[in-house]
Design an enzyme around this catalytic site. Structure first.
Site, mmCIF file in Angstrom:
data_model
loop_
_atom_site.group_PDB
_atom_site.id
_atom_site.type_symbol
_atom_site.label_atom_id
_atom_site.label_comp_id
_atom_site.label_asym_id
_atom_site.label_seq_id
_atom_site.Cartn_x
_atom_site.Cartn_y
_atom_site.Cartn_z
ATOM 1 N N ASP A 32 0.849 -1.184 0.000
ATOM 2 C CA ASP A 32 0.000 0.000 0.000
ATOM 3 C C ASP A 32 0.889 1.239 0.000
ATOM 4 O O ASP A 32 2.070 1.181 0.394
ATOM 5 C CB ASP A 32 -0.916 0.009 1.237
ATOM 6 N N ARG A 88 -17.507 10.343 -14.417
ATOM 7 C CA ARG A 88 -16.941 9.050 -14.785
ATOM 8 C C ARG A 88 -15.560 9.223 -15.428
ATOM 9 O O ARG A 88 -14.647 8.442 -15.205
ATOM 10 C CB ARG A 88 -17.887 8.325 -15.741
ATOM 11 N N ASP A 148 -20.230 -11.167 -8.974
ATOM 12 C CA ASP A 148 -21.629 -11.008 -9.376
ATOM 13 C C ASP A 148 -22.377 -12.340 -9.316
ATOM 14 O O ASP A 148 -23.543 -12.394 -8.923
ATOM 15 C CB ASP A 148 -21.707 -10.432 -10.793
ATOM 16 N N ARG A 151 -23.253 -13.202 -5.768
ATOM 17 C CA ARG A 151 -24.419 -12.432 -5.336
ATOM 18 C C ARG A 151 -25.713 -12.993 -5.944
ATOM 19 O O ARG A 151 -26.761 -12.997 -5.299
ATOM 20 C CB ARG A 151 -24.225 -10.962 -5.717
ATOM 21 N N HIS A 175 -19.290 -5.597 -15.522
ATOM 22 C CA HIS A 175 -19.403 -5.502 -14.059
ATOM 23 C C HIS A 175 -19.972 -4.128 -13.704
ATOM 24 O O HIS A 175 -19.278 -3.239 -13.216
ATOM 25 C CB HIS A 175 -18.035 -5.712 -13.422
#
Length: 308
Positions: A32, A88, A148, A151, A175
């Protein structure tokens, strides 16, 4: 087996935790940019090793990519979520710069690595890695479809009142809320089509709930989810590490498959030691083909915002 996870936030740390608990990797490196953050997460996770019964070594590093050298698989979770008022284009511009820098740094130290992209917009970031790294297409994989589909199966089990181990189903396409294509026609409960158990109306509700799964959690949590994304990535990494040849829907570079080319989008693939070992071209009906084409058009439009 050495795995690097770039980004020690909630998704990255969950991914590292699940990989360690499954005990198939010798080492997981968390990296990180925030000083001491990855080191702290790694130490905290290592202090669970005796409690959770794993021997995987977890180490942390602040921006020192030399610590990632020799990684078999690298996972990129770094980037920022879209914030209120942010366009976006702005999100893509910022995350594209991060993903380009991270992927080139990883490949410098691990030229034979397989890269799994989690950063959003995921299909476009996966495409970016293809366009900027020169890695073979089988070694660049986007995570979205695995999450996905998990889910989708959760919502199916809920609607069926069934144990989730009884349920199977798959989501292909982009996605995103609009791009997902849950394949309700092919979903089963212990090999029996789910349409034998629930109405078309209830099945349509499952489909819609699946498509807004991420947005639903963001509304509840105030941020994106982390347990399920981390588990999805760990499952993909395990399939590669253990050469299981398991099928996952993943964002893959298409070159004519499903009638699509020059984009990355979620389709069924076989994962093994070489990454994407094959793309599985399942038979879709006309409605499913149309939805996939519509999804692909949306992904291509987003790709057009990249400055390649």
């Amino acid at each position: 087996m050495k795995v690097t996870v770039v980004g020690a936030g909630a998704v990255g740390a969950s991914c590292a935790e699940y990989i360690a608990i499954k005990n198939f990797a010798a080492e997981v490196v968390l990296l990180d940019i925030k000083e001491g953050y990855a080191e702290g997460k790694a130490m905290d996770l290592m202090q669970t090793a005796s409690l959770n019964g794993f021997d995987t070594k977890i180490t942390g590093s602040t921006s020192d990519y030399s610590k990632t050298a020799g990684s078999d698989v690298c996972v990129i979770t770094s980037g920022i979520p879209r914030k209120p008022g942010m366009t976006r284009e702005e999100l893509i511009g910022i995350n594209a710069g991060i993903v380009k820098t991270v992927s080139s740094s990883l490949i410098e130290h691990s030229p034979e690595t397989i890269i799994i992209v989690v950063s959003n917009p995921m299909d476009t970031m996966t495409y970016l890695v293809h366009k900027t790294t020169g890695l073979p297409k089988n070694r660049i994989i986007g995570m979205g479809g695995a999450l996905d589909s998990a889910r989708f199966k959760y919502r199916l089990a809920e609607a069926l009142g069934a144990p989730i181990s009884d349920v199977d189903g798959m989501v292909i396409g982009g996605h995103s809320d609009k791009g997902m294509v849950p394949l309700t026609r092919l979903a089963t409960r212990n090999s029996v089509p789910v349409s034998e158990f629930i109405s078309e109306e209830r099945l349509e509700q499952v489909k819609q709930d699946t498509k807004v799964g991420g947005a639903t959690l963001t509304g509840l949590l105030g941020t994106s989810a982390w347990y399920a994304p981390g588990a999805a990535v760990s499952g993909m990494v395990q399939a590669i590490a253990c050469d299981t040849k398991k099928i996952f829907p993943c964002s893959s570079l298409l070159e004519g498959e499903f009638g699509l080319s020059d984009l990355c989008i979620g389709v069924p693939v076989v994962l093994g030691k070489d990454g994407i070992e094959s793309i599985v071209e399942i038979n879709l009906n006309d409605a499913e083909k149309a939805h996939l084409q519509e999804s692909a058009a949306g992904v291509s439009k987003t790709n057009g915002l990249l400055e390649l």
